[in-house]
Design an enzyme around this catalytic site. Structure first.
Site, PDB file in Angstrom:
ATOM      1  N   THR A 286       0.824  -1.203   0.000  1.00 44.62           N
ATOM      2  CA  THR A 286       0.000   0.000   0.000  1.00 44.62           C
ATOM      3  C   THR A 286       0.857   1.252   0.000  1.00 44.62           C
ATOM      4  OG1 THR A 286      -0.061   0.271   2.413  1.00 44.62           O
ATOM      5  CG2 THR A 286      -1.793  -1.089   1.420  1.00 44.62           C
ATOM      6  N   ASP A 287       0.309   2.321  -0.537  1.00 46.76           N
ATOM      7  CA  ASP A 287       0.842   3.631  -0.200  1.00 46.76           C
ATOM      8  C   ASP A 287       0.525   3.858   1.275  1.00 46.76           C
ATOM      9  OD1 ASP A 287       1.953   6.156  -0.353  1.00 46.76           O
ATOM     10  OD2 ASP A 287       0.947   6.656  -2.233  1.00 46.76           O
ATOM     11  N   TRP A 288       1.182   4.831   1.874  1.00 46.69           N
ATOM     12  CA  TRP A 288       1.103   5.019   3.322  1.00 46.69           C
ATOM     13  C   TRP A 288      -0.311   5.427   3.740  1.00 46.69           C
ATOM     14  CZ3 TRP A 288       5.014   2.854   1.891  1.00 46.69           C
ATOM     15  CH2 TRP A 288       6.125   2.596   2.682  1.00 46.69           C
ATOM     16  N   GLY A 289      -0.968   4.518   4.477  1.00 44.33           N
ATOM     17  CA  GLY A 289      -2.312   4.773   4.952  1.00 44.33           C
ATOM     18  C   GLY A 289      -3.392   4.503   3.928  1.00 44.33           C
ATOM     19  N   ALA A 290      -3.085   3.742   2.888  1.00 41.33           N
ATOM     20  CA  ALA A 290      -4.045   3.532   1.800  1.00 41.33           C
ATOM     21  C   ALA A 290      -4.906   2.286   1.979  1.00 41.33           C
ATOM     22  CB  ALA A 290      -3.320   3.461   0.460  1.00 41.33           C
TER      23      ALA A 290
END
Length: 768
Positions: A286-290
């Site tokens: 994931t992208d950060w917090g996705a």
């Protein structure tokens, strides 16, 4: 091994037809259910081809893990280092964990590393060999610092929206151009023993509403990129196909929704397109917090969550126990992650993860030197080749032994202070007013070992020449010495992650240019631009004699520019985007999409233009650009002749062998050579130079022309070289949404070769 046959139903196209709403505002995402087809189960990695040994080792490793240890591999954790993310160690099996760090233009938030030229700058170089060398040398810095995975490079956004805030991180607005450069970049980085997590997958074309937002108790979902199957394949998936073929060990899924399903739990794009159709063997991060869902995201094909997960952890083992997730899915997640570690040979001789990434760079720590003297030549050459000369009236450049030069503009000087990361502005102004722009803002930033600003480099040149230099960096309407030989004006155009740009011009900067030009008959403008920058307010001013789009060169910015200004290097860059005469020429693709009307809580961005973005749209609509895609001047001239088009035997319009096993990147027959084209190029000018020969193809029932070949060649004065292009089946095919195949088209194909997308002196055709 996955076979192509039988995928038609699994990979069916996405419809963009919506049922009419029965109420004014849509308040539940249930309204959108089914717009992104469900593709289950998540395919297991096959360990085919180059991955065979890594998978064999990984499966043996995972077989010895406890369920909790498998789960721990799938989500980031806190660690006492400066890595962007960490996977915990498993000491009993001698697995030291993983350090993953930003980004695609050099390490950030650490010391003793270089700030490399950005993606857009590499795109402007059009140099595949240099892209690989840049990747190799940059990757070696990550290796020395104990970074297992580089969070990059970027091919999403592609650059659909002209004001896109992160367009500068990618290479080009053209998928073919971007695909070849990312392929070479990945090969270079991973040759250094560092994995890549190529991003942002997929159709991540704006920063506005990229994440869900809540204001005054009102929740607004992330924007949805609504895209049909044909457009997906021919534009946005195209460079990711090259990413997978290059062997990228990881792919980062994006924040926004795709056909109203979040990118990191979209089973169509992850299970269907990426892991099945393209045969991806690595892991999805994931992208950060996705991450927006728990078990749903793992079943949809997500393998790793960063920087941590509150939705997985023991929930994964609980899901296996209650039957909502198969145990084999967790095994596959862990296997893909460990196989990537083995694939990069990081099980032997790799530094301790994060050893060169101190948690606090200002506290005492061991100095781990990432940069190397071996990289200096590539670092400088990368900076030089991304400059694009777009105007050179009366051969103003190169400068001819000037006795006095005058320098103006906020972009000429270096920053007042330099830490371990350049300032990330918490908003998106039109310009970076405090210093020269060498990189954009956000996680794609980097940590320079030094900054060679234009003013510094020019002063050094003046010292060596025994000439004179005057400067006024701050004045908006400066005085100009009438005896100056040249007035050099430096402006920039800023962009950053988290925001889309407010526009493509800056009135203050334009006013500065015209003020200087009104007093100086030899005004040379340099723009450090993090994306498209319009110049229509002054480009035709009679005293503006030369203009350079300098893009984002990294820490060698000033040195590179002076090499070009004084003629020690010949400009060879070409634009990787179209510069319009007016912002309105970009039409609906100028601004990001905003929440509106019935979709106020669920922003919708319909990609209804299909494949017609940038130069394809300008060609279709008959719009004359200021500077076309692929344009760039040189200090010499090149003549084209001798177009030869030679077909090979296998040019059937029928489907390629349906029994072919999927390899990394899809059906291997897509790269069968169908056409060979050659041209002769002669350097008819006064100095040696590099020319980027560009080949465009007009496919029946498609855009007027599409880039399908480019080669950068050095040609001495008076010499002629033959440039050859090999076009594969994919290059000449279109995506058939019914057959779910790339198919050649019956009819006459047009072939164009020349200096840019609109300067094409050679034209021919062939028939299939």
């Amino acid at each position: 091994m996955h076979a192509i046959a039988g995928l038609t139903g699994l990979l069916a196209g996405v419809s963009l037809s919506y049922a009419a709403p029965t109420h004014e505002n849509i308040t539940s995402d249930a309204y959108f259910y089914g717009q992104s087809p469900a593709v289950y189960p998540s395919p297991e990695g096959t360990g085919s081809g180059a991955w065979a040994s890594a998978y064999e080792k990984a499966k043996a490793f995972v077989a010895n893990l406890t369920p909790e240890e498998k789960v721990n591999l799938t989500a980031g954790t806190d660690a006492d280092n400066g890595c962007s993310g960490n996977i915990p160690a498993i000491p009993r099996l001698n697995f030291p964990g993983l350090c993953v760090s930003d980004a695609g233009n050099g390490l950030r938030s650490t010391d003793h590393v270089n700030a490399w030229s950005s993606g857009i700058h590499t795109g402007a170089s059009w140099n595949k060999d240099l892209a690989q060398k840049r990747g190799l040398h940059m990757g070696s810095e990550y290796h020395k610092k104990g970074v297992n995975v580089l969070l990059g490079p970027v091919v999403g956004p592609l650059g659909r929206i002209a004001e896109g805030g992160r367009n500068w991180e990618g290479f080009s607005v053209d998928p073919y151009h971007s695909g070849l450069l990312v392929y070479e970049t990945i090969r270079g980085i991973q040759a250094a023993g560092v994995g890549t997590s190529t991003k942002h997958y997929i159709a991540n074309e704006q920063e506005t509403n990229r994440n869900p937002e809540s204001t005054d108790g009102i929740d607004v979902a992330a924007v949805s990129s609504n895209i049909d199957d044909k457009t997906m394949h021919e534009l946005y998936l195209w460079p990711f196909q090259d990413v997978v073929r290059a062997g990228s060990v990881s792919i980062m899924c994006s924040y926004q929704r795709i056909n109203n399903s979040y990118g990191c739990q979209n089973s169509k794009t992850l299970n269907g397109l990426l892991k099945t159709e393209l045969g991806f063997q690595g892991y999805v991060m994931t992208d950060w917090g996705a991450q927006h869902g728990g078990i749903a995201s793992s079943n949809a094909g997500l393998d790793m969550v960063m920087p941590s997960s509150t939705l997985w952890n023991s929930n994964l083992t609980d899901a296996i126990a209650n039957g909502t997730m198969e145990a084999s899915r967790l095994d596959d997640m862990a296997t893909r992650i460990i196989a990537s570690w083995y694939q990069m040979n990081q099980d032997a001789g790799f530094p301790s993860p994060g050893v060169g990434m101190p948690a606090d760079v200002y506290a005492p720590h061991q100095a781990i030197i990432g940069k190397s003297s071996d990289s200096r030549k590539v670092l400088l050459q990368s900076a030089i080749e991304g400059h694009v000369l777009v105007k050179n009236k009366n051969n103003t450049l190169p400068l001819k032994s000037p006795e006095m030069i005058s320098v103006f503009g906020y972009d000429a000087k270096g920053p007042d202070s330099l830490g371990f990361a350049l300032e990330w502005l918490s908003y998106s102004p039109a310009i970076q007013p405090n210093h020269t722009l060498i990189v954009g803002g956000g996680s794609g930033g980097n940590s320079p070992a030094y900054i060679s600003a234009p003013l510094d480099a020019l002063q050094q040149q003046v010292i060596e020449d025994g000439s004179s230099i005057l400067w006024n960096i701050s004045a908006q309407d400066p005085e100009v010495d009438p005896n100056t030989d040249a007035c050099l004006v430096f402006i920039n155009s800023y962009a950053t992650e988290g925001y889309d740009r407010a526009g493509l011009v800056d009135e203050g900067s334009d006013e500065l240019v015209t003020n200087v030009a009104s007093k100086c008959s030899n005004t040379i403008v340099t723009i450090h631009n993090a994306g498209i920058r319009l110049v229509n307010n002054w480009i035709d001013h009679e005293n503006v004699t030369a203009v350079i789009f300098a893009h984002l060169p990294g820490q060698d910015s000033g040195r590179a520019l002076v090499e070009l200004l004084y003629g020690r290097s010949n400009p060879s860059g070409k634009l990787p985007y179209t510069v319009a005469k007016s912002a309105d020429d970009y039409g609906a693709l100028l601004h990001p999409k905003l929440p509106e009307g019935q979709y106020g809580l669920f922003p919708q961005d319909d990609f209804s233009e299909g494949v017609y973005i940038d130069y394809r749209a300008f060609d279709k609509q008959g719009i004359e650009p200021q500077f076309e895609f692929g344009f760039g001047l040189s200090y010499t001239t090149f003549d084209y002749s001798g177009l030869n088009i030679g077909q090979v035997s296998d040019n059937s319009t029928s489907r390629y062998p349906p029994s072919a096993a999927i390899q990394e990147g899809g059906n291997p027959h897509l790269w069968d050579v169908i056409l060979r084209v050659s041209v002769d190029i002669t350097n008819s000018g006064p100095v040696a130079g590099d020319e980027v020969a560009q080949l465009y193809v007009g496919i029946p029932n498609g855009p007027v022309r599409q880039l399908r070949g480019f080669e950068k060649v050095n040609i001495p004065v008076g010499q002629t070289v033959t440039v050859e292009f090999a076009l594969g089946r994919r290059d000449l095919s279109t995506w058939d949404v019914v057959a779910q195949e790339w198919l050649l088209q019956s009819g006459t194909y047009q072939v164009y070769v020349g200096r840019s997308s609109r300067d094409l002196p050679l034209q021919g055709e062939f028939t299939i």
